[in-house]
Scaffold this active site. Structure first.
Site, PDB file in Angstrom:
ATOM      1  N   LYS A  91       0.874  -1.181   0.000  1.00 23.21           N
ATOM      2  CA  LYS A  91       0.000   0.000   0.000  1.00 23.21           C
ATOM      3  C   LYS A  91       0.907   1.226   0.000  1.00 23.21           C
ATOM      4  CE  LYS A  91      -4.528   0.908   0.515  1.00 23.21           C
ATOM      5  NZ  LYS A  91      -5.681   0.169   0.025  1.00 23.21           N
ATOM      6  N   GLY A 191     -20.432   7.083   4.931  1.00 24.16           N
ATOM      7  CA  GLY A 191     -19.571   7.410   3.803  1.00 24.16           C
ATOM      8  C   GLY A 191     -20.278   7.137   2.493  1.00 24.16           C
ATOM      9  N   HIS A 194     -17.374   6.596  -3.426  1.00 19.43           N
ATOM     10  CA  HIS A 194     -17.475   5.736  -4.609  1.00 19.43           C
ATOM     11  C   HIS A 194     -18.165   4.410  -4.283  1.00 19.43           C
ATOM     12  CE1 HIS A 194     -14.096   8.374  -5.899  1.00 19.43           C
ATOM     13  NE2 HIS A 194     -14.757   8.298  -7.032  1.00 19.43           N
ATOM     14  N   VAL A 195     -17.605   3.682  -3.317  1.00 18.56           N
ATOM     15  CA  VAL A 195     -18.158   2.358  -3.012  1.00 18.56           C
ATOM     16  C   VAL A 195     -19.497   2.483  -2.289  1.00 18.56           C
ATOM     17  CG1 VAL A 195     -17.710   0.113  -1.950  1.00 18.56           C
ATOM     18  CG2 VAL A 195     -15.802   1.475  -2.791  1.00 18.56           C
TER      19      VAL A 195
HETATM   20  P1  NAD Z   1     -14.234   7.635  -1.224  1.00 16.92           P
HETATM   21  O1  NAD Z   1     -13.213   8.634  -0.860  1.00 16.92           O
HETATM   22  O2  NAD Z   1     -14.894   7.739  -2.544  1.00 16.92           O
HETATM   23  O3  NAD Z   1     -15.387   7.586  -0.116  1.00 16.92           O
HETATM   24  C1  NAD Z   1     -15.165   7.731   1.236  1.00 16.92           C
HETATM   25  C2  NAD Z   1     -16.236   8.667   1.738  1.00 16.92           C
HETATM   26  O4  NAD Z   1     -16.211   8.685   3.161  1.00 16.92           O
HETATM   27  C3  NAD Z   1     -16.027  10.101   1.275  1.00 16.92           C
HETATM   28  O5  NAD Z   1     -17.219  10.590   0.687  1.00 16.92           O
HETATM   29  C4  NAD Z   1     -15.675  10.847   2.553  1.00 16.92           C
HETATM   30  O6  NAD Z   1     -16.116  12.181   2.561  1.00 16.92           O
HETATM   31  C5  NAD Z   1     -16.412  10.019   3.599  1.00 16.92           C
HETATM   32  N1  NAD Z   1     -15.924  10.157   4.971  1.00 16.92           N
HETATM   33  C6  NAD Z   1     -14.654  10.267   5.422  1.00 16.92           C
HETATM   34  N2  NAD Z   1     -14.638  10.352   6.773  1.00 16.92           N
HETATM   35  C7  NAD Z   1     -15.928  10.273   7.166  1.00 16.92           C
HETATM   36  C8  NAD Z   1     -16.572  10.283   8.435  1.00 16.92           C
HETATM   37  N3  NAD Z   1     -15.880  10.396   9.566  1.00 16.92           N
HETATM   38  N4  NAD Z   1     -17.926  10.194   8.492  1.00 16.92           N
HETATM   39  C9  NAD Z   1     -18.641  10.074   7.343  1.00 16.92           C
HETATM   40  N5  NAD Z   1     -18.091  10.049   6.121  1.00 16.92           N
HETATM   41  C10 NAD Z   1     -16.762  10.155   6.027  1.00 16.92           C
HETATM   42  O7  NAD Z   1     -13.556   6.199  -1.033  1.00 16.92           O
HETATM   43  P2  NAD Z   1     -14.088   4.797  -1.536  1.00 16.92           P
HETATM   44  O8  NAD Z   1     -13.323   4.423  -2.733  1.00 16.92           O
HETATM   45  O9  NAD Z   1     -15.579   4.772  -1.567  1.00 16.92           O
HETATM   46  O10 NAD Z   1     -13.581   3.854  -0.345  1.00 16.92           O
HETATM   47  C11 NAD Z   1     -14.230   3.830   0.906  1.00 16.92           C
HETATM   48  C12 NAD Z   1     -13.521   2.856   1.830  1.00 16.92           C
HETATM   49  O11 NAD Z   1     -13.484   1.555   1.229  1.00 16.92           O
HETATM   50  C13 NAD Z   1     -12.057   3.186   2.118  1.00 16.92           C
HETATM   51  O12 NAD Z   1     -11.732   2.794   3.426  1.00 16.92           O
HETATM   52  C14 NAD Z   1     -11.287   2.331   1.109  1.00 16.92           C
HETATM   53  O13 NAD Z   1      -9.974   2.064   1.546  1.00 16.92           O
HETATM   54  C15 NAD Z   1     -12.151   1.094   1.120  1.00 16.92           C
HETATM   55  N6  NAD Z   1     -12.037   0.298  -0.084  1.00 16.92           N
HETATM   56  C16 NAD Z   1     -12.328   0.837  -1.302  1.00 16.92           C
HETATM   57  C17 NAD Z   1     -12.223   0.046  -2.452  1.00 16.92           C
HETATM   58  C18 NAD Z   1     -12.582   0.592  -3.807  1.00 16.92           C
HETATM   59  O14 NAD Z   1     -12.802  -0.208  -4.722  1.00 16.92           O
HETATM   60  N7  NAD Z   1     -12.678   1.902  -3.979  1.00 16.92           N
HETATM   61  C19 NAD Z   1     -11.811  -1.292  -2.343  1.00 16.92           C
HETATM   62  C20 NAD Z   1     -11.550  -1.816  -1.077  1.00 16.92           C
HETATM   63  C21 NAD Z   1     -11.650  -1.010   0.043  1.00 16.92           C
END
Ligand code: NAD
Length: 365
Positions: A91, A191, A194-195
């Site tokens: 990472k 949150g 994206h996911v």
């Molecule tokens: P992202 O940045 O698109 O979404 C994260 C969201 O969480 C953001 O909108 C952000 O504003 C919000 N956030 C942050 N702190 C917060 C809080 N305290 N309270 C409420 N909302 C809050 O990221 P993502 O790609 O959706 O990933 C989300 C999580 O999933 C991360 O931990 C990432 O490591 C994990 N993940 C993502 C993927 C992927 O395919 N994108 C794969 C595996 C794991």
């Protein structure tokens, strides 16, 4: 492979922490002209090159960034292993505000650091990064996955990650109720990134009732423009009277403060490293009769998606492969109850078994 220690010891040195957590290599990168400050962490390469996303985040300190990257890279080792992929765990983190400090030069400088590792580390998208950013990194290194589709890449991994989390959620509900139907289930999604939004899409389509929160107003607006959901303040998400809490923001949200507040009997979400402390907080959840679907298992759809890119990508195959999460979640939850251990420990056992058996084959080459 050392796996005894799961958390960073703040009073110990970096090498001691690497030794205790089983890391192979940690690379610190800084560049004055672009302001880049990054850390690349390679945890384990027994199964293959260390693949894991790059996160850009405004950490409060370098120590916080180091802790994050050490924990995240270790998580990737087990994630790829449990997903049956020939990949190790790595990472990277870039320290800074992705909304203000991210630019082409900084990303390309980071790409040069990735290139210097000759493929031992392969990067991908994570929080604070986009497929466009991956393009800039790719200008300096071929060791990038998660490229846009028009560049032959797999694009945004979020749909496959979300589908895998949805599979894990259905399996956990089945484990608890005997049926995997989510119709009428009340789900709190923390949150709406994206996911998170793709998960909400699956939930709404199946007839679940969804509560959401986010720290950014634009993310909430985007979500409420598409889905009929209830919005709550970020801190209120833990106290909701719901069936499922879905952590989809950052890690560490299952901790001493939040676990006693949770009313949800089930936790399933995409965030990495949800348990602030894997051992104590895993046990605290059991003590409160809360079933936890291990994060690195249910969110492994993302790594499955980018892995496809290394051998010729197509979305249907990636989605199909992510369905394994349903069966493995059931197996892990059953194994945990039978052995009287946490679901996290059961999932780790599953992954470690594979790493150890392949390590033996490697020795005989
Ligand atoms: P992202 O940045 O698109 O979404 C994260 C969201 O969480 C953001 O909108 C952000 O504003 C919000 N956030 C942050 N702190 C917060 C809080 N305290 N309270 C409420 N909302 C809050 O990221 P993502 O790609 O959706 O990933 C989300 C999580 O999933 C991360 O931990 C990432 O490591 C994990 N993940 C993502 C993927 C992927 O395919 N994108 C794969 C595996 C794991």
């Amino acid at each position: 492979m050392s796996t005894a220690t799961k958390t960073v010891n703040e009073t110990a040195g970096i090498l001691t922490n690497m030794n205790q957590m089983g890391h192979e290599q940690v690379v610190f990168c800084q560049d004055e002209s672009t302001g880049l400050k990054a850390i690349i962490s390679i945890h384990n390469t027994v199964l293959g090159p260390a693949l894991g996303g790059t996160r850009m985040w405004h950490y409060n300190s370098e120590a916080e960034a180091l802790e994050d990257v050490l924990r995240l890279s270790r998580g990737m080792t087990f994630k790829s292993a449990i997903a049956g992929l020939n990949l190790g765990g790595g990472k990277a983190v870039i320290i800074g505000d992705s909304r203000k400090q991210k630019n082409e030069a900084l990303l390309r400088r980071f790409g040069k650091f990735v290139e210097s590792l000759n493929g031992k580390y392969i990067t991908a998208e994570d929080v604070g990064m986009s497929t466009r950013d991956m393009e800039y990194i790719h200008m300096e290194t071929s060791h990038v996955t998660g490229l846009p589709e028009y560049m032959g890449g797999s694009g945004d991994p979020s749909p496959v990650t979300a589908y895998g989390v949805y599979m894990g959620m259905k399996a956990t509900v089945k484990n608890q109720t005997g049926s995997d139907n989510l119709k009428g289930k009340r789900v709190a999604v923390q949150g709406t990134g994206h996911v998170g939004q793709y998960i909400i899409d699956h939930l709404i389509k199946e007839g679940a009732k969804v509560w959401v929160t986010d720290i950014f107003e634009d993310r909430i607006k985007e979500c409420t423009s598409k889905y009929s959901v209830e919005v709550v303040e970020p801190e209120a998400i833990y106290d909701l009277d719901v069936d499922i809490y879905a952590p989809c923001a950052l890690g560490g949200t299952l901790n001493d403060d939040t676990i006693p507040r949770l009313k949800a009997p089930i936790v399933v979400g995409c965030a990495n490293n949800q348990l602030k402390n894997e051992l104590t907080h895993g046990r605290q959840l059991i003590d409160r009769n809360i079933v936890y679907a291990p994060d690195f298992l249910v969110n492994s759809g993302g790594i499955i998606n980018v892995y496809g890119e290394l051998s010729g990508y197509d979305t249907k195959t990636a989605m199909k492969k992510a369905e394994f999460i349903y069966d493995v979640t059931l197996e892990v939850l059953n194994g945990a109850s039978l052995q009287g251990i946490t679901s996290q420990e059961a999932a780790m056992q599953f992954a470690q078994k594979r790493i150890q058996s392949i390590a033996k084959i490697n020795q005989t080459r």
